[in-house]
Structures are given as C-alpha cells and as structure tokens.
Design a protein around this motif. Sequence first.
Motif, short mmCIF file in Angstrom:
data_model
loop_
_atom_site.label_atom_id
_atom_site.label_comp_id
_atom_site.label_asym_id
_atom_site.label_seq_id
_atom_site.Cartn_x
_atom_site.Cartn_y
_atom_site.Cartn_z
N GLY A 172 0.84 -1.15 0.04
CA GLY A 172 0.05 -0.07 -0.07
C GLY A 172 0.74 1.14 0.10
N ALA A 173 2.14 1.23 0.69
CA ALA A 173 2.87 2.41 0.64
C ALA A 173 3.96 2.54 -0.50
N LEU A 174 3.78 1.43 -1.38
CA LEU A 174 4.84 1.42 -2.32
C LEU A 174 4.73 2.13 -3.51
N ASP A 175 5.61 2.61 -4.54
CA ASP A 175 5.12 3.55 -5.58
C ASP A 175 4.78 2.34 -6.77
N PRO A 176 4.00 2.76 -7.47
CA PRO A 176 3.49 1.86 -8.66
C PRO A 176 4.58 0.59 -9.35
N GLY A 177 5.75 1.26 -9.85
CA GLY A 177 6.54 0.50 -10.46
C GLY A 177 7.12 -0.54 -9.39
N THR A 178 7.57 -0.08 -8.16
CA THR A 178 8.04 -1.14 -7.11
C THR A 178 6.86 -2.11 -6.94
N ARG A 179 5.78 -1.62 -6.99
CA ARG A 179 4.40 -2.57 -6.52
C ARG A 179 4.68 -3.69 -7.68
N ILE A 180 4.76 -3.35 -8.99
CA ILE A 180 4.86 -4.39 -10.10
C ILE A 180 5.78 -5.37 -9.77
N SER A 181 6.86 -4.74 -9.50
CA SER A 181 8.22 -5.78 -9.12
C SER A 181 7.75 -6.70 -7.87
N MET A 182 7.26 -6.19 -6.90
CA MET A 182 6.83 -6.77 -5.78
C MET A 182 5.82 -8.20 -5.93
N HIS A 183 4.92 -7.74 -6.90
CA HIS A 183 3.98 -8.61 -7.57
C HIS A 183 4.57 -9.79 -8.05
N ALA A 184 5.70 -9.67 -8.77
CA ALA A 184 6.41 -10.63 -9.50
C ALA A 184 7.09 -11.45 -8.53
N PHE A 185 7.86 -10.82 -7.50
CA PHE A 185 8.44 -11.52 -6.38
C PHE A 185 7.57 -12.52 -5.61
N LEU A 186 6.45 -12.03 -5.40
CA LEU A 186 5.60 -12.76 -4.45
C LEU A 186 4.96 -13.84 -5.00
N MET A 187 4.52 -13.64 -6.55
CA MET A 187 4.11 -14.81 -7.40
C MET A 187 5.10 -16.00 -7.48
N GLU A 188 6.67 -15.43 -7.66
CA GLU A 188 7.59 -16.67 -7.74
C GLU A 188 7.50 -17.39 -6.39
N LEU A 189 7.47 -16.52 -5.21
CA LEU A 189 7.54 -17.04 -3.87
C LEU A 189 6.65 -18.01 -3.71
N LYS A 190 5.47 -17.76 -4.11
CA LYS A 190 4.05 -18.57 -3.87
C LYS A 190 4.41 -19.84 -4.57
N ALA A 191 4.75 -19.76 -5.89
CA ALA A 191 4.93 -20.94 -6.83
C ALA A 191 5.99 -22.01 -6.52
N GLU A 192 7.05 -21.27 -5.58
CA GLU A 192 8.08 -22.12 -4.88
C GLU A 192 7.62 -22.69 -3.55
N THR A 193 6.95 -22.08 -2.67
CA THR A 193 6.65 -22.74 -1.40
C THR A 193 5.12 -23.36 -1.26
N ASN A 194 4.32 -22.76 -2.03
CA ASN A 194 3.01 -23.30 -1.94
C ASN A 194 2.33 -23.22 -0.69
N MET A 195 2.74 -21.67 -0.11
CA MET A 195 2.08 -21.28 1.05
C MET A 195 0.78 -20.92 0.73
N THR A 196 -0.06 -21.09 2.01
CA THR A 196 -1.61 -20.40 1.91
C THR A 196 -1.29 -18.86 2.32
N VAL A 197 -1.89 -17.97 1.60
CA VAL A 197 -1.57 -16.79 1.77
C VAL A 197 -3.06 -16.03 1.90
N PHE A 198 -3.13 -15.09 3.00
CA PHE A 198 -4.27 -14.25 2.77
C PHE A 198 -3.72 -12.66 2.52
N MET A 199 -4.17 -11.96 1.73
CA MET A 199 -3.83 -10.72 1.59
C MET A 199 -4.91 -9.50 1.55
N VAL A 200 -4.82 -8.69 2.29
CA VAL A 200 -5.79 -7.55 2.18
C VAL A 200 -5.30 -6.43 1.43
#
Lengths: 258, 270
Positions: free
Chosen positions: A167-195
């Motif tokens: 929520g506090a990040l600029d749009p560009g950083t946000r996009i790269s954080m999305h990619a980071f989170l997607m990768e992490l999720k694909a690797e770990t298969n963790m259950t995630v809740f995100m508001v």
Amino acid sequence: MSFVSVRNVFQSYNGRPILERVNVSVDEGEFISIVGASGCGKSTFLRMLLAEETPSRGEITIDGGAPAVEPGLERGVVFQRYSVFPHLSVRQNILAGEGFATLSGKLRGSARRAALERADRMLARIGLNHVADQYPASLSGGMQQRLAIGQAMTAKPRVLLLDEPFGALDPGTRISMHAFLMELKAETNMTVFMVTHDLEEGFKLGDRVLVFDKPRWDPHDPGAYGATVTYDFDARDGGIPFQHILDRYPSLSAPAPD
Amino acid sequence: MRLINRIPGRPAAVLLAALPFIAALILYSIASDIRLEANPADKLLPAPSTIGDTAVRLFTQGDRRTGEILLWKDTFASLARLLGGVGIAAALSLIIGMIIGLLPYARSLLSGFVAVLSMVPPLALLPILFIVFGLGEVSKVVLIVIGVTPFMTRDLAQRVLDIPHEQIVKAQTLGASSWVIATRVALPQILPRLITNVRLSLGSAWLFLIAAEAVASNVGLGYRIFLVRRYLAMDVILTYVMWITLLAFLIDWSLKTLSRRAFPWMEAGL
C-alpha cells in the motif's frame, strides 16, 4: 477437510457489529485476496486470522487445530509498515525469524552458523544480500517489505497474512513486488491471505478474491449491521477461471449424447 | 527574504555562538572594574584575574592543615554521589518502565502510583531522608534517586508503549516469548531513550545533590560553596560554579557521544 476454516464468525466492538456470519474455507496453498471498502472489517478479519483478536462468536481453525488465542509461529504476518525491527541489521532481522523462537531469543554456536547460512540464502533469494549489514531505515520501501516477507518466511509459518503489504509503495515497485510474491508462492505453495485496496492487484495475485461488504444497510444508522463476505470470486487465470477448461477436460466439448 | 529563511554560514555561526560568552565576560569585567575602582577591597565582584589566581590555587595547592587539595576531594565526593544516584535511578526506571510498558497487569497496578509519586516534591522529603538514613552518603544518593526515578520511569514506560504494535505482533508470530520481546525488541529500542533521559535528569540531579550537600555534609562541591559563602568568598564560589558547569557539560557531551556510537541504527534513516 479444508485447511483454514472460518465458521460463523461474528465480531463487534463495544456492541457495534463489525463482522457477522463470516464463513470461509480455504485449501492449503491457496492465495486469498481480501478486498472491500474502507471500514468494512477486512483488516478486522485479518487480525482475527492472526489471532491478535478473538471473534466474539464462531471460531477460526488452521488444519483442524484448536482456535488460537494469541499470535504464534503458525501465522506469519507482513504489515503495511513497521514489520521489521529498526534496531537490527538486515541480516539480523532475517536471523530473528529463527532466533526469536528460542528461550533467550538468540542462537548460539553451530545452530547460529547454520542459521546464518540459511539467512544468507534467504537474503540472496529476496535480493538483499548487498545490504545485509545495513539497518532497515536506510532501505527503500520496497526493500523493507521484501525483508519483512523474507523474515516472515524464515519462521516457516503455515499461513502467511499480508495487510496491505504494498500500500505504501510506488506503482513501479509494486509491480516488481507482485512478480516477487508470485515466484515465492510458486516455490513454497504457502497459504496466503492478503488484504488490499487495489482490485487489480487482488485479482492478479489471488486464486480467490473475497469481497467484504454490508449486506444490510440502515440509512438512519449506518453502524447497525456488520459486514460479511458478499462475493467469493474464483480469480485463477486472471479472473476467467474456465477459459481453459476445454483444454483440461476435452470431453466437455463432446456433444451431449442423445 | 523572510527572517526564518536567513541561515548563517559556518564562520558566522561559530562567531554567533561565541558572542554571548564574550558579552557576559565583558559585562562582568566592566561591572567588576566599576566596583573595584570605588572600593579596591570589594569582595562582591572580584576581577577576572583574581578568579583565575584563585582557580589555580584551588586546583593545585593543598589545604594548609591536611595537605589535601580540597577541590578534588569535593569533586570526587560529589561525583560519586551524583553518578551513584543517577545510575541507580536509571537502572530502577529501566526495569520498572519496561514492566509497566509491556505487562498490562503491571500497568494497572503501578502506573497510577508512579504518576502520583512523581508529583511529590523531592526536596520536601529531605528532612525525612536525613532522619531515616542519617546525614551520611545514603541520604544524598537516595534524594537523587527519589528525585529523578519517577519521571524517568513514566517516560520509559511511555516509550515502550510507543513501539509500534505491529512490531510486537510480528515478534509473536516469530515465536518470541514475553521475555524475548522484552530483551530483544523493547530493551534495545528504549536504551537510546534511557540515555536521553539520564542527560535530561542530570540537571535536577545536580540540584538535589547541591541542596543536600548544602544542608548537611562535610565534603562536596555544594557543601564548599555554602561554606565559603559565609566569608563572601566570591572568587571561590565562582570557580566552583564554573567547575560544576564544566563537569555537567562534559558528562552531557560524553553521554551524547556514547548514544551516537552505541546506536548506529538510530541515525541510519537520517
């Protein structure tokens, strides 16, 4: 049996209902986005998942265990801000993910060496090994959130809770954080809740999108009723979950037998 | 250009900082000159040179009877009381402040009591301390402890409460016990504040020390000032006052330096 189950949960503050009749069941490895207007109880819901508050009625269980009364190792969390410890260096913050669970809060000897090795691997994984000895205040917002996520993952929680993490990040950083989170999720298969406030983000990242809203509304007393889950979207494949269904189940396209 | 936007350069800033000191010195010299011209035996405003001679004598020459240099003896006695009192107060306030800040039960039990205690005027308790602890060292140290502990405790408890709740929750999700949260999350973050508190409390600690020494003592900086007051020995008093000021300044400066060295994370964001 679902992994996380929320059964008939109510929550009220000083007699004011915030949430009512919330029923959700989530399988292991699912990514749940939670969206809704401000003040509709989605953060309250997350705090209850975190066991920071307990519901006034109903119960929330993880993997069939007893309902938790306080936050613990089962649940990892990343807040919008203040999720890392300002007095610890980046590496020490990751180490804290393992060390805080010990009696003294510090690892020693061979356990510490092994944890340091794992911490350096995690730092490389989240792309922060070049700032390992700096303090969080000197990092950018995106780096701090990556550190917070890495720290939470180090403790190996069963459920990861994200409260508007970008929520506090600029749009560009946000996009790269999305990619980071997607990768992490694909690797770990963790259950995630995100508001999140951002619908697009919710649909992009989530397998399911829960919408919190008030189903009943009294114009003379807006606080009279609480919110609940009003929609539960399947958000796989960009919100169109069935567009590839024929690829997966070709038999469905066969003409119906007469 | 607005006055609030006019900023002095480096040389001007140094000059401006020195100006009040120079002005005070000049004003004193003039006043002293005027009085000494009217009456060369005047004791009220001794000439700066007289004060200088007295200072040299006080710092270097021993007492005629015992051979001890009284100024150093006074200094060590006073510093021992001051640092002892402030040290005990800092330790007490750190422990009680952390307990109040972290544990809701302790907060309910103690925070009101500490708030009332901090309103008690410590000097009014001095006679009681003399009666209970005698006229020795203990009563003076206790006066300083009673004088500065309550407000330091309140401030530290508040600082613990000011730590973002997110951090405390995060620590819990990493499996930290109450003890680990106290020692690894709260303590390191309020230590810089403890040092700031000690710096702020030193002013009142000196006040309590000199008051206690003035009332009943046989050695100490405050005792000496109030002793020589009887002979109107302004040169001695002024030397002592300047010496105390210098000591206070040095203690403050070293604490500030210590804080900057010990807590690099505080400045990482600046």
